[in-house]
Design a protein around this motif. Structure first.
Motif, PDB file in Angstrom:
ATOM      1  N   THR A   1       0.845  -1.189   0.000  1.00 49.02           N
ATOM      2  CA  THR A   1       0.000   0.000   0.000  1.00 49.02           C
ATOM      3  C   THR A   1       0.883   1.244   0.000  1.00 49.02           C
ATOM      4  N   VAL A   2       0.645   2.116  -0.968  1.00 47.17           N
ATOM      5  CA  VAL A   2       1.455   3.318  -1.147  1.00 47.17           C
ATOM      6  C   VAL A   2       0.532   4.526  -1.238  1.00 47.17           C
ATOM      7  N   VAL A   3       0.902   5.603  -0.582  1.00 51.05           N
ATOM      8  CA  VAL A   3       0.203   6.880  -0.717  1.00 51.05           C
ATOM      9  C   VAL A   3       1.184   7.893  -1.293  1.00 51.05           C
ATOM     10  N   ALA A   4       0.764   8.569  -2.363  1.00 53.51           N
ATOM     11  CA  ALA A   4       1.557   9.633  -2.965  1.00 53.51           C
ATOM     12  C   ALA A   4       0.811  10.945  -2.793  1.00 53.51           C
TER      13      ALA A   4
ATOM     14  N   VAL B   1       5.148   6.071   1.662  1.00 55.39           N
ATOM     15  CA  VAL B   1       4.562   7.371   1.352  1.00 55.39           C
ATOM     16  C   VAL B   1       5.562   8.156   0.507  1.00 55.39           C
ATOM     17  N   VAL B   2       5.077   8.742  -0.585  1.00 54.42           N
ATOM     18  CA  VAL B   2       5.939   9.550  -1.441  1.00 54.42           C
ATOM     19  C   VAL B   2       5.381  10.973  -1.475  1.00 54.42           C
ATOM     20  N   GLU B   3       6.202  11.926  -1.066  1.00 53.35           N
ATOM     21  CA  GLU B   3       5.825  13.334  -1.078  1.00 53.35           C
ATOM     22  C   GLU B   3       6.873  14.126  -1.846  1.00 53.35           C
ATOM     23  N   ASN B   4       6.492  15.304  -2.306  1.00 57.46           N
ATOM     24  CA  ASN B   4       7.462  16.147  -3.003  1.00 57.46           C
ATOM     25  C   ASN B   4       8.393  16.835  -2.034  1.00 57.46           C
ATOM     26  N   GLY B   5       7.837  17.409  -0.966  1.00 59.65           N
ATOM     27  CA  GLY B   5       8.649  18.137  -0.011  1.00 59.65           C
ATOM     28  C   GLY B   5       8.943  19.547  -0.479  1.00 59.65           C
ATOM     29  N   GLY B   6       9.816  20.225   0.220  1.00 56.63           N
ATOM     30  CA  GLY B   6      10.196  21.572  -0.141  1.00 56.63           C
ATOM     31  C   GLY B   6       9.095  22.587   0.060  1.00 56.63           C
TER      32      GLY B   6
ATOM     33  N   ASP C   1       3.878  20.210  -0.404  1.00 51.47           N
ATOM     34  CA  ASP C   1       2.764  19.355   0.042  1.00 51.47           C
ATOM     35  C   ASP C   1       2.897  19.039   1.533  1.00 51.47           C
ATOM     36  N   ASP C   2       2.988  20.079   2.332  1.00 56.10           N
ATOM     37  CA  ASP C   2       3.195  19.911   3.773  1.00 56.10           C
ATOM     38  C   ASP C   2       2.071  19.164   4.466  1.00 56.10           C
ATOM     39  N   PHE C   3       0.903  19.089   3.813  1.00 59.52           N
ATOM     40  CA  PHE C   3      -0.221  18.389   4.440  1.00 59.52           C
ATOM     41  C   PHE C   3       0.112  16.930   4.724  1.00 59.52           C
ATOM     42  N   VAL C   4       1.018  16.340   3.945  1.00 57.33           N
ATOM     43  CA  VAL C   4       1.384  14.935   4.172  1.00 57.33           C
ATOM     44  C   VAL C   4       2.073  14.778   5.516  1.00 57.33           C
ATOM     45  N   ASP C   5       3.037  15.644   5.787  1.00 55.95           N
ATOM     46  CA  ASP C   5       3.743  15.562   7.059  1.00 55.95           C
ATOM     47  C   ASP C   5       2.815  15.839   8.236  1.00 55.95           C
ATOM     48  N   ARG C   6       1.875  16.755   8.032  1.00 57.84           N
ATOM     49  CA  ARG C   6       0.929  17.031   9.120  1.00 57.84           C
ATOM     50  C   ARG C   6       0.086  15.799   9.433  1.00 57.84           C
ATOM     51  N   MET C   7      -0.347  15.110   8.400  1.00 55.35           N
ATOM     52  CA  MET C   7      -1.163  13.910   8.615  1.00 55.35           C
ATOM     53  C   MET C   7      -0.340  12.783   9.233  1.00 55.35           C
TER      54      MET C   7
ATOM     55  N   ALA D   1       3.246   6.384  11.886  1.00 54.77           N
ATOM     56  CA  ALA D   1       4.662   6.702  12.074  1.00 54.77           C
ATOM     57  C   ALA D   1       5.565   5.601  11.545  1.00 54.77           C
ATOM     58  N   SER D   2       4.961   4.527  11.037  1.00 50.31           N
ATOM     59  CA  SER D   2       5.765   3.380  10.622  1.00 50.31           C
ATOM     60  C   SER D   2       6.035   3.345   9.124  1.00 50.31           C
ATOM     61  N   ALA D   3       5.314   4.153   8.329  1.00 53.18           N
ATOM     62  CA  ALA D   3       5.513   4.149   6.876  1.00 53.18           C
ATOM     63  C   ALA D   3       6.892   4.685   6.519  1.00 53.18           C
ATOM     64  N   GLU D   4       7.470   4.136   5.468  1.00 50.78           N
ATOM     65  CA  GLU D   4       8.711   4.708   4.942  1.00 50.78           C
ATOM     66  C   GLU D   4       8.337   5.900   4.075  1.00 50.78           C
ATOM     67  N   VAL D   5       8.851   7.061   4.417  1.00 48.63           N
ATOM     68  CA  VAL D   5       8.510   8.297   3.729  1.00 48.63           C
ATOM     69  C   VAL D   5       9.647   8.690   2.790  1.00 48.63           C
ATOM     70  N   ILE D   6       9.301   8.874   1.520  1.00 50.03           N
ATOM     71  CA  ILE D   6      10.268   9.316   0.517  1.00 50.03           C
ATOM     72  C   ILE D   6       9.960  10.764   0.180  1.00 50.03           C
ATOM     73  N   ASN D   7      10.874  11.649   0.522  1.00 49.91           N
ATOM     74  CA  ASN D   7      10.738  13.074   0.260  1.00 49.91           C
ATOM     75  C   ASN D   7      11.580  13.397  -0.972  1.00 49.91           C
ATOM     76  N   ALA D   8      10.915  13.720  -2.083  1.00 54.48           N
ATOM     77  CA  ALA D   8      11.624  13.855  -3.358  1.00 54.48           C
ATOM     78  C   ALA D   8      12.674  14.965  -3.329  1.00 54.48           C
ATOM     79  N   VAL D   9      12.358  16.082  -2.693  1.00 59.74           N
ATOM     80  CA  VAL D   9      13.332  17.170  -2.623  1.00 59.74           C
ATOM     81  C   VAL D   9      14.563  16.734  -1.844  1.00 59.74           C
ATOM     82  N   GLU D  10      14.352  16.051  -0.720  1.00 57.33           N
ATOM     83  CA  GLU D  10      15.493  15.583   0.063  1.00 57.33           C
ATOM     84  C   GLU D  10      16.317  14.564  -0.721  1.00 57.33           C
ATOM     85  N   VAL D  11      15.637  13.662  -1.399  1.00 57.19           N
ATOM     86  CA  VAL D  11      16.346  12.659  -2.200  1.00 57.19           C
ATOM     87  C   VAL D  11      17.133  13.317  -3.322  1.00 57.19           C
ATOM     88  N   SER D  12      16.584  14.365  -3.893  1.00 60.85           N
ATOM     89  CA  SER D  12      17.236  15.037  -5.021  1.00 60.85           C
ATOM     90  C   SER D  12      18.541  15.708  -4.636  1.00 60.85           C
TER      91      SER D  12
END
Length: 309
Positions: A44-47, A96-101, A104-110, A116-127
């Motif tokens: 299960t993935v949420v983007a 969870v995949v978010e853009n970051g920067g 889409d801050d609503f993802v982090d708020r949620m 708290a167990s999902a692996e979160v991929i922040n595209a800006v941080e990865v970049s």
């Protein structure tokens, strides 16, 4: 660069994905279904947006169940308020995949109040992209193909951890996806060779990574594009300086974010058309009937076509 809640108002028709490697996932907002109930055998993935949801689908194929929170182009990630269905989807997500920067801050708020167990991929941080000295971060990293390549690897790795039996498939799919990204980078390199230093104008910073990789010089007054992105009006002086780019033949194309418009951006577009300067429309979300790679290929081809006119 930072953005305001007005910047995605009036977006064009929304997102749909074509299959590159395999199947389609679900998308949702508060008033829509979060997609079919995930099979226990699927990851299960949420983007945060359908752009990243589509990339996950290319890599995960039929082994993922994807919910893209922002799929309606009338929704603004900056002001989005999550509802019960979105919170439920996030609470069950393995990845969870978010853009970051700040996009889409609503993802982090949620996530802060739930899973708290999902692996979160922040595209800006990865970049690895950061704000230039004295400037602001351009968070639109999905227009930066090397960054998207890094995100693809992280997605494959996260899916492989969640579903070790299919880790090899995810890695293979990511490699195929990245091969097509490399083809897009080759197109950018060709544009760079032929048009390095050519001037272009923009209405917003959305496509700047693509333009920079193509060797093009953004000649738009910074005050203009920043004001448009922030939803503000510009002074008459700044507007006139922008309009003069076209009447003075100082740019070879206007790259126009057609998902946001206002009186001043329409004046700029009209000035470009009146001067015979090609207008290249771009968007922030997936156009109807296209996947990420098809969309970006069309963007690069449209830019190349404009520069040769």
């Amino acid at each position: 660069m930072s953005c305001t809640p007005s910047r995605l108002a009036g977006l064009l028709a929304g997102a749909a994905s074509l299959g590159l490697l395999a199947g389609c996932g679900g998308s949702s907002d508060d008033a829509a279904s979060t997609g079919s109930t995930a099979s226990a055998s699927k990851v299960t993935v949420v983007a945060s947006t359908d752009v990243y949801g589509d990339i996950v689908e290319r890599i995960g194929g039929d082994r993922v169940d994807v919910t893209s929170i922002i799929s309606d182009p009338a929704q603004d990630p900056h002001s989005y308020e999550a509802g019960t269905r979105n919170r439920l989807a996030l609470s069950k997500a393995k990845v969870v995949v978010e853009n970051g920067g700040g996009y889409d801050d609503f993802v982090d708020r949620m996530l802060g109040s739930g899973n708290a167990s999902a692996e979160v991929i922040n595209a800006v941080e990865v970049s690895g992209r950061t704000a230039p000295a004295g400037g602001e971060l351009n968070e639109h990293v999905w227009y930066d193909f090397p960054s998207v390549s890094k995100v693809a690897d992280r997605i494959a790795d996260a899916l492989g951890k969640a579903d070790p039996d299919n880790a090899g498939t995810f890695t293979k799919n990511a490699a195929a996806f990245k091969k097509r990204l490399t083809a897009l980078e080759d197109k950018e390199a060709s544009l760079n060779s032929a048009h390095a230093g050519d001037g272009v104008a923009i209405t917003e910073p959305v496509p700047l990574y693509l333009l920079e990789a193509s060797g093009l010089a953004n000649r738009t007054p910074e005050e203009f594009s920043e004001a448009v992105e922030e939803g503000d009006d510009v002074s008459a002086k700044v507007l006139q300086a922008t309009l003069d780019l076209f009447s003075g033949k100082k740019v070879k194309a206007l790259v126009y974010n057609q998902q946001t418009s206002g009186a001043q951006t329409e004046k700029v577009k009209s000035a470009a058309e009146a001067a015979g300067v090609p207008v290249v429309p771009v968007t922030e979300t997936l156009p109807d009937g296209k996947d990420y790679l098809t969309w970006m290929n069309d963007n690069v081809d449209a830019l190349a076509d404009a520069l040769t006119k």
